[in-house]
Design a protein around this motif. Structure first.
Motif, PDB file in Angstrom:
ATOM      1  N   VAL A 186       0.825  -1.214   0.000  1.00 43.91           N
ATOM      2  CA  VAL A 186       0.000   0.000   0.000  1.00 43.91           C
ATOM      3  C   VAL A 186       0.855   1.259   0.000  1.00 43.91           C
ATOM      4  N   VAL A 187       1.957   1.259   0.756  1.00 47.28           N
ATOM      5  CA  VAL A 187       2.719   2.486   0.990  1.00 47.28           C
ATOM      6  C   VAL A 187       3.767   2.750  -0.085  1.00 47.28           C
ATOM      7  N   GLU A 188       4.496   1.721  -0.514  1.00 52.21           N
ATOM      8  CA  GLU A 188       5.642   1.926  -1.393  1.00 52.21           C
ATOM      9  C   GLU A 188       5.224   2.141  -2.858  1.00 52.21           C
ATOM     10  N   ARG A 189       5.836   3.127  -3.504  1.00 52.51           N
ATOM     11  CA  ARG A 189       5.567   3.384  -4.918  1.00 52.51           C
ATOM     12  C   ARG A 189       6.494   2.571  -5.810  1.00 52.51           C
ATOM     13  N   ASN A 190       7.722   2.426  -5.372  1.00 59.54           N
ATOM     14  CA  ASN A 190       8.683   1.622  -6.130  1.00 59.54           C
ATOM     15  C   ASN A 190       8.406   0.151  -5.849  1.00 59.54           C
ATOM     16  N   ARG A 191       8.095  -0.600  -6.880  1.00 61.12           N
ATOM     17  CA  ARG A 191       7.731  -2.012  -6.707  1.00 61.12           C
ATOM     18  C   ARG A 191       8.944  -2.922  -6.504  1.00 61.12           C
ATOM     19  N   ASN A 192      10.150  -2.406  -6.801  1.00 59.07           N
ATOM     20  CA  ASN A 192      11.364  -3.187  -6.589  1.00 59.07           C
ATOM     21  C   ASN A 192      11.914  -2.849  -5.201  1.00 59.07           C
ATOM     22  N   VAL A 193      11.862  -3.799  -4.290  1.00 60.87           N
ATOM     23  CA  VAL A 193      12.232  -3.556  -2.893  1.00 60.87           C
ATOM     24  C   VAL A 193      13.713  -3.848  -2.706  1.00 60.87           C
TER      25      VAL A 193
END
Length: 427
Positions: free
Chosen positions: A243-250
């Motif tokens: 929900v929070v992160e915009r970048n899908r690559n962690v």
């Protein structure tokens, strides 16, 4: 892996191939056709609730009621009424007769979650149900029968609870006819990335967002995290990041923002050289601590012998005793000290006047004078510096709690307080 086990995993959404997990599921499938009582043991968040579901779905009772009771969430005053029902007027607020879970679930299965939290009075009632299938509603004298299969679960150390008198031993052995152990997530390192991917897909569909992906360094990071909350913690972590992160690559840096670093296991792979350096540092600290203890013991002995000398008087000492005292109190490097002098030495309590008797050929003793002997030995300064460093580390580690720091250092709180004042340390 058998087809039956894989079908169970697919049906209930269970991810992982850890041997202990497979063994737990296989035991659940084996005992399902019987009416035997089962106790599921495992930490909070490991997924104990899947075991009773599997047992019920694979048993002859699968078309009968399946009721989940969280024993830790029901107040002690009302749990008997919830489990066994009550008659009208049995207590204040009982305006009508009510059926309990054991009456409603007749012919089916009851899952008693957190069974270790049951009050002792309720444990007696539950034991009777397990032994004879009989119970009485609260406020009633009529005995009723029920045919219920009981599966219980707990994250409590049951043997300790029995020892402390919080759980009945006879009830424990009734429930624990078959014990199924669920492994913690930290032991299932190979399953952690699989679970992350599974939760990432689920929450991507739920919130209609792109799926999260871990880079290789983040995979290594997450697989070495302890996960005190187990699978539940991992699931909540993935949902929050989805929900929070915009970048899908962690990346590992982003993952570190969500997982507290102090509970993370070391990531660096130790080479033989780094292992030797770490071992050396650890051994050196241990040796310094031993030297500090020995130094404290020697200072205590010096104080004790000084008191004995004062009480007995120097004239009552034998030549052998004088020789021993000289060896203890007289620094070898101090050549300027004259016979029959009083020396000062530094101990943990500061300067303490201590008599040092140096024999002369005629054993005559004249007036004495006070001479302060300063230590200029590099070894002493090195010990003090390392002692100070160890105290600072202990105080920082335990956030200034002196009792914890003193325990780690192996000294009393009074001695630690004195050391803090001696080195002008601020907590």
């Amino acid at each position: 892996m058998s087809n039956e086990l894989q079908n169970i995993k697919n049906r209930f959404g269970i991810i992982g191939n850890f041997p202990a997990l497979n063994r737990a599921l296989e035991k659940a499938i084996q005992v399902a056709p019987t009416d035997i009582s089962v106790l599921v043991i495992g930490e909070s968040g490991v997924g104990k609730e899947f075991i009773p579901k599997i047992i019920h779905s694979e048993s002859r009772r699968k078309h009968q009621p399946y009721i989940v009771v969280n024993c830790g969430a029901i107040p002690e005053g009302t749990i008997d009424s919830e489990l066994f029902g009550h008659e009208k007027g049995a207590f204040t607020g009982a305006t009508a007769t009510r059926k309990g879970y054991f009456e409603v679930a007749d012919g089916g299965t009851i899952f008693l979650d957190e069974v270790g939290e049951l009050p002792l009075q309720t444990q007696v009632r539950l034991l009777r149900v397990l032994e004879s299938g009989e119970f009485m509603k609260v406020g009633s004298s009529q005995v009723q029968k029920t045919n219920v299969r009981i599966v219980a679960a707990t994250n409590v150390n049951m043997m300790k609870a029995i020892h402390d008198g919080r759980f009945r031993e006879d009830l424990f052995y009734r429930l624990n006819t078959v014990q199924i152990d669920m492994p913690p997530l930290r032991d299932r390192k190979g399953d952690i990335h699989l679970l992350f991917r599974k939760f990432a897909i689920d929450f991507a569909e739920k919130y209609r967002m792109p799926e999260l992906e871990l880079d290789p360094s983040a995979v290594h990071y997450i697989e070495n995290y302890t996960f005190p909350g187990n699978v539940r913690q991992l699931r909540n972590l993935v949902e929050q990041m989805t929900v929070v992160e915009r970048n899908r690559n962690v990346t590992v840096e982003k993952l570190a923002e969500y997982i507290p670093m102090e509970t993370h296991l070391p990531m660096v792979v130790n080479t033989p050289n780094t292992l030797k350096q770490n071992d050396f540092a650890s051994e050196r600290e241990i040796m310094y601590k031993i030297l500090f203890d020995m130094r404290s013991d020697i200072n205590d002995l010096k104080s004790l012998t000084s008191e004995l000398i004062k009480n007995r008087g120097a004239g009552d000492l034998s030549n052998h005793e004088k020789s021993l005292i000289n060896r203890i109190y007289t620094p070898e490097s101090q050549q300027a000290v004259t016979p029959n002098s009083l020396l000062y030495f530094e101990n943990n309590n500061g300067p303490v006047q201590t008599p040092t008797i140096i024999s002369n050929p005629d054993d005559s003793y004249e007036d004495v004078e006070d001479i302060e002997v300063e230590e200029h030995q590099p070894e002493s300064l090195s010990l003090q510096n390392n002692e100070k460093d160890l105290i600072i580390k202990a105080l920082e580690k335990h956030k200034g709690r002196r009792n914890k720091a003193a325990d780690e250092l192996g000294i009393s709180q009074r001695t630690l307080y004195r050391k803090i004042k001696q080195y002008n340390l601020e907590e």
